[in-house]
Enzyme design. Structure first.
Site, PDB file in Angstrom:
ATOM      1  N   HIS A   1     -58.187 -45.919 -28.356  1.00 45.94           N
ATOM      2  CA  HIS A   1     -56.843 -46.470 -28.482  1.00 45.94           C
ATOM      3  C   HIS A   1     -56.846 -47.951 -28.116  1.00 45.94           C
ATOM      4  CE1 HIS A   1     -55.110 -42.189 -27.747  1.00 45.94           C
ATOM      5  NE2 HIS A   1     -55.183 -42.447 -29.037  1.00 45.94           N
TER       6      HIS A   1
ATOM      7  N   ARG B   1     -62.396 -40.251 -34.979  1.00 47.31           N
ATOM      8  CA  ARG B   1     -61.594 -40.367 -36.197  1.00 47.31           C
ATOM      9  C   ARG B   1     -62.477 -40.087 -37.407  1.00 47.31           C
ATOM     10  NH1 ARG B   1     -59.808 -44.939 -33.171  1.00 47.31           N
ATOM     11  NH2 ARG B   1     -57.591 -44.788 -32.576  1.00 47.31           N
TER      12      ARG B   1
ATOM     13  N   TYR C   1     -48.772 -38.077 -25.753  1.00 45.14           N
ATOM     14  CA  TYR C   1     -49.348 -36.761 -25.489  1.00 45.14           C
ATOM     15  C   TYR C   1     -48.727 -36.134 -24.248  1.00 45.14           C
ATOM     16  CZ  TYR C   1     -52.852 -38.352 -28.811  1.00 45.14           C
ATOM     17  OH  TYR C   1     -53.478 -38.824 -29.933  1.00 45.14           O
TER      18      TYR C   1
ATOM     19  N   HIS D   1     -56.906 -34.534 -37.008  1.00 47.51           N
ATOM     20  CA  HIS D   1     -56.043 -35.055 -35.958  1.00 47.51           C
ATOM     21  C   HIS D   1     -55.575 -33.955 -35.013  1.00 47.51           C
ATOM     22  CE1 HIS D   1     -55.760 -39.283 -36.815  1.00 47.51           C
ATOM     23  NE2 HIS D   1     -54.821 -39.404 -35.914  1.00 47.51           N
TER      24      HIS D   1
ATOM     25  N   ARG E   1     -58.206 -33.905 -32.494  1.00 48.09           N
ATOM     26  CA  ARG E   1     -58.129 -35.137 -31.701  1.00 48.09           C
ATOM     27  C   ARG E   1     -57.004 -35.042 -30.666  1.00 48.09           C
ATOM     28  NH1 ARG E   1     -59.623 -40.526 -31.856  1.00 48.09           N
ATOM     29  NH2 ARG E   1     -57.968 -42.034 -31.481  1.00 48.09           N
TER      30      ARG E   1
ATOM     31  N   LYS F   1     -60.754 -48.869 -36.219  1.00 41.89           N
ATOM     32  CA  LYS F   1     -59.384 -49.279 -35.913  1.00 41.89           C
ATOM     33  C   LYS F   1     -59.337 -50.376 -34.867  1.00 41.89           C
ATOM     34  CE  LYS F   1     -54.815 -47.334 -35.051  1.00 41.89           C
ATOM     35  NZ  LYS F   1     -54.042 -46.095 -34.851  1.00 41.89           N
TER      36      LYS F   1
END
Length: 414
Positions: free
Chosen positions: A375, A252, A384, A349, A352, A277
């Site tokens: 995650h 990120r 995805y 992103h 990513r 995160k």
């Protein structure tokens, strides 16, 4: 207005902005606006941010763009002053509503403060807490404007009208989810159960699944060609190192700007990523192509400075990069490679999402993909799977296997 709290939060705000890569210009403007409010007698005498905006800002500035900027700036300062919500690039600040002047009741304020304390105690990411608090602020502001100050006065129609305008859904699944989680967390630590009945009023709104963009095979070939021979492009060693790092690790941008020099273990070929995160520390292999570009930057281009951060700005006084700069770098490299030149998503992103899709297609397990990308849950990878057109086509059933009579098509023409 109580300006003493605003004075106290100013110093912590400055540190927060600097640590999170906000530009000097933005930091200067925001701090200047706080100083101006503190010294403005009209603001000190105002009973709310909204009334100050309506009586002492609107009459002065006639340009709609200027008013919008002022309104947004006051909204950010209000969120900081009254609710302790720091500015967040990932989650936009909660702007003032025109004509709205409300202060929350002690019961609503207690609910917000209890939830914030509980989430901080669990070490949730600051951006997650700010996002949830923002949802609660908007929810309670709506109830307050409707003349509701306690939970016992809330009826089902009050909740329904917050999510539906009579013809369509105006707030979605995520808002329902955050309000539901907040009530559960509040009940887990509070003896006040007066909000429990709201569960039965919250609507069942279907979650919408995103279709994530990813790179096509020909686009990946163009990127690979550029990275193999970047000499013909006007790209700095820093930009190539940053792009390659995101392309191969999916890091990120908020975590990338906080990378420090010592996070690279050259002896073991590892890179340590502190994920903001999830607050987890991830150790990923340092691939040769990534390590080579980083080493080129460190040895030949990185400013000679005591700053601990790996990637620095090219300003006269080198600083930590901002998330916006990372986006611009990725967009620039993609344009040089001839990728998405006619439009479409180009930011970090995209890289990513592409890494996640590539790992899925190679047979990598979803728990491992979630660990690599940082995650919270392996279920985060499901989105995805739903975006993988190639795999979805393999699951499609041929219409030829289910013959349809001609009379069906005749009906369709009617």
């Amino acid at each position: 207005m109580d300006i003493e709290n605003l004075k106290r939060t100013k110093s912590s705000l400055k540190s927060y902005l600097q640590e999170n890569g906000y530009s000097q210009a933005y930091t200067k403007v925001l701090l200047h606006e706080i100083d101006r409010l503190i010294s403005d007698s009209h603001f000190v005498e105002a009973d709310s941010y909204e009334s100050y905006y309506e009586t002492h800002v609107v009459p002065i500035y006639k340009n709609s763009a200027t008013l919008s900027s002022k309104r947004g700036m006051l909204g950010r300062i209000k969120s900081l002053d009254l609710y302790g919500v720091m500015p967040s690039k990932g989650h936009p600040s909660f702007l003032l509503n025109k004509g709205c002047s409300c202060q929350f009741s002690p019961e609503f304020n207690c609910f917000i403060d209890t939830c914030r304390t509980e989430w901080k105690g669990r070490s949730l990411a600051a951006s997650t807490i700010d996002s949830r608090i923002g949802v609660l602020i908007k929810f309670f502001a709506y109830l307050t404007r409707a003349g509701i100050a306690t939970f016992k006065n809330i009826c089902e129609q009050d909740i329904r009208s917050y999510f539906f305008d009579g013809t369509s859904v105006i707030r979605g699944y995520d808002v329902v989810k955050i309000i539901r989680l907040s009530i559960l967390d509040y009940l887990s630590v509070s003896h006040n159960t007066s909000c429990k009945f709201i569960f039965s009023f919250l609507p069942q709104i279907r979650k919408r699944h995103k279709i994530y963009p990813y790179l096509r095979d020909e686009e990946k070939q163009r990127i690979d060609s550029l990275l193999e021979a970047p000499g013909s492009f006007n790209l700095s060693k820093r930009d190539l190192a940053i792009f390659t790092l995101i392309y191969y690790t999916g890091i990120r941008r908020g975590d990338l700007v906080k990378l420090e020099v010592h996070d690279i273990d050259w002896d073991k070929d590892l890179i340590l990523i502190k994920q903001g995160k999830t607050r987890k520390v991830n150790m990923l292999p340092l691939l040769p192509i990534v390590g080579n570009y980083i080493l080129e930057y460190v040895e030949h281009e990185r400013p000679d400075t005591e700053s601990p951060y790996l990637f620095l700005s090219t300003n006269r006084i080198p600083n930590k990069l901002s998330g916006g700069t990372i986006y611009d770098i990725v967009e620039k490299v993609l344009s040089c490679a001839g990728v998405r030149v006619e439009g479409g998503r180009k930011g970090p992103h995209l890289l990513r999402h592409n890494l996640s899709m590539s790992l899925l297609r190679s047979g990598t397990s979803t728990p491992l993909i979630s660990e690599i990308l940082g995650h919270y849950s392996p279920n985060s990878v499901d989105a995805y799977l739903e975006s993988d057109e190639k795999s979805l086509k393999k699951c499609a059933l041929s219409v030829g296997d289910y013959p349809i009579g001609k009379e069906v098509f005749e009906v369709c023409r009617l």
